[in-house]
Design an enzyme around this catalytic site. Sequence first.
Site, PDB file in Angstrom:
ATOM      1  N   SER A 310       0.812  -1.208   0.000  1.00 28.91           N
ATOM      2  CA  SER A 310       0.000   0.000   0.000  1.00 28.91           C
ATOM      3  C   SER A 310       0.850   1.265   0.000  1.00 28.91           C
ATOM      4  O   SER A 310       1.530   1.553  -0.968  1.00 28.91           O
ATOM      5  CB  SER A 310      -0.952  -0.050   1.204  1.00 28.91           C
ATOM      6  OG  SER A 310      -1.972   0.890   1.091  1.00 28.91           O
ATOM      7  N   ASP A 321      10.208   5.916 -10.040  1.00 23.28           N
ATOM      8  CA  ASP A 321       9.847   6.595 -11.288  1.00 23.28           C
ATOM      9  C   ASP A 321      10.609   7.901 -11.469  1.00 23.28           C
ATOM     10  O   ASP A 321      10.931   8.299 -12.590  1.00 23.28           O
ATOM     11  CB  ASP A 321       8.346   6.863 -11.332  1.00 23.28           C
ATOM     12  CG  ASP A 321       7.535   5.612 -11.638  1.00 23.28           C
ATOM     13  OD1 ASP A 321       8.145   4.542 -11.836  1.00 23.28           O
ATOM     14  OD2 ASP A 321       6.290   5.695 -11.679  1.00 23.28           O
ATOM     15  N   LYS A 335      -0.698  -4.120  -3.181  1.00 24.45           N
ATOM     16  CA  LYS A 335      -2.008  -3.535  -2.850  1.00 24.45           C
ATOM     17  C   LYS A 335      -2.051  -2.124  -3.408  1.00 24.45           C
ATOM     18  O   LYS A 335      -1.439  -1.207  -2.874  1.00 24.45           O
ATOM     19  CB  LYS A 335      -2.253  -3.507  -1.349  1.00 24.45           C
ATOM     20  CG  LYS A 335      -3.619  -2.909  -0.994  1.00 24.45           C
ATOM     21  CD  LYS A 335      -3.806  -2.748   0.493  1.00 24.45           C
ATOM     22  CE  LYS A 335      -5.164  -2.131   0.793  1.00 24.45           C
ATOM     23  NZ  LYS A 335      -5.244  -0.716   0.321  1.00 24.45           N
TER      24      LYS A 335
END
Length: 455
Positions: A310, A321, A335
Amino acid sequence: MLRKHLRHPLIAGIAISLSFSISGHASEATSPDSTEASSDENAIQIQQELPLQDLRTFTEIFERIRSSYVEEVDDETLFNNAIKGMLNSLDPHSAYLQEEDFSDLQENTSGKFGGLGIEVGMENGLVRVITPIDDTPAERAGIRAGDLIVSLDGEAVMGLSLGDAVERMRGEPGTPITIEVRRKGEQELLSFTIERAEIKVASVRTEMLDSNIGYVRLTQFQENTGNELKSALQKWKETTDLNGLILDMRNNPGGVLQAAVGVVDTFISEGLIVYTEGRTPLSDVRYHASSDTLMPDIPIVVLVNGGSASASEIVAGALQDHGRAVIVGTRSFGKGSVQTVLPVSDTAAVKLTTARYFTPDGRSIQAQGIAPDIVVEQSEVTPNEQRYYKESDLPGHLENPDGENTSGTADASNDDTNKSDDLISRDFQLYEAHTLLRGVAILAPAAKKPAKSEQ
């Protein structure tokens, strides 16, 4: 028209109440990983499309249970069980929160509750340990991520809801509970008797390692995690010339989404951090970094594993990224959904999955997880026991012309391992992360030096 098909007055009442609740405003979500509330426009559309034939079937079954079940069951219990079943069948994270459940949710986000100290989910009717929380009774007893709990004090878990199982594991501090688990690679069930305790989870733990490399352990994302992290890093920034930072989110089950955004914002000064998409307009939310960034340049290694879920995956994915960190370890849990808490009364609420979240590059983490840049499986660090003889050990060897004493260096030059603290020596993934950052620290000054020319 609707009431005409509802035989029992309580059913009619709940249907009218349902229509009102769907049309009314839901308060802003407060659950972990939640960002948004319901939309009137979509709610009206849902209300207009209520399936009357299905409601008639529901009332018929309800009446049959009331009149024919072997034991009498009161109407409130039947309604509550119907709502729980409706939500539990959607996904593992949607749930009906009654008064005690809602209190538990608030305790989890504040970082204090009573019990064993494990984050759990359901898998094939059994309770799966997502992760034991650091320094809790479960972690000290030897419970591991991936264990399947099959019984609680001799009572089979199969058939219990996740909420019921959690309720049985919680209790007064000092009281024991015996749990049996099925563990991969073990032929027989493992039994653990664990004494419950008041669980106070410190979400941020820090330590300075060799070579001025900072170690930050994030155990979960609570309301103040971002501020606690910034406070700890600010102290280091004022007192230490940091060469790098290890951000350890292994076995971190996640928590408050805004806390994850705050952690990422500590290390990047511009760009998208995470965005969410769902069926309602309010589900589409985008979080961007602010220019007020504490450490925009420090080299970072992020540690993740199968227990990182999560909010942990939001942080790892965003830093990956943006090229701000090297992700080390094993693939994370996967998740990638957002839960919203929608109150339906003063004492009850619905925790409903309302959106998916995506990394800045548009990757959905749901059921995929974050793949590390460098895969490192966990094991204990094994010291090299082999004794190597060197030139300085040979009788009559030439001395170093600089006059440096080379005697007795064979044992002392063991790659600085003798200076490493116990934390590194016990943890292979952390050892590898530390080694990687040490290499970066060594190369950084060399990269700034002008190239030598031949004379």
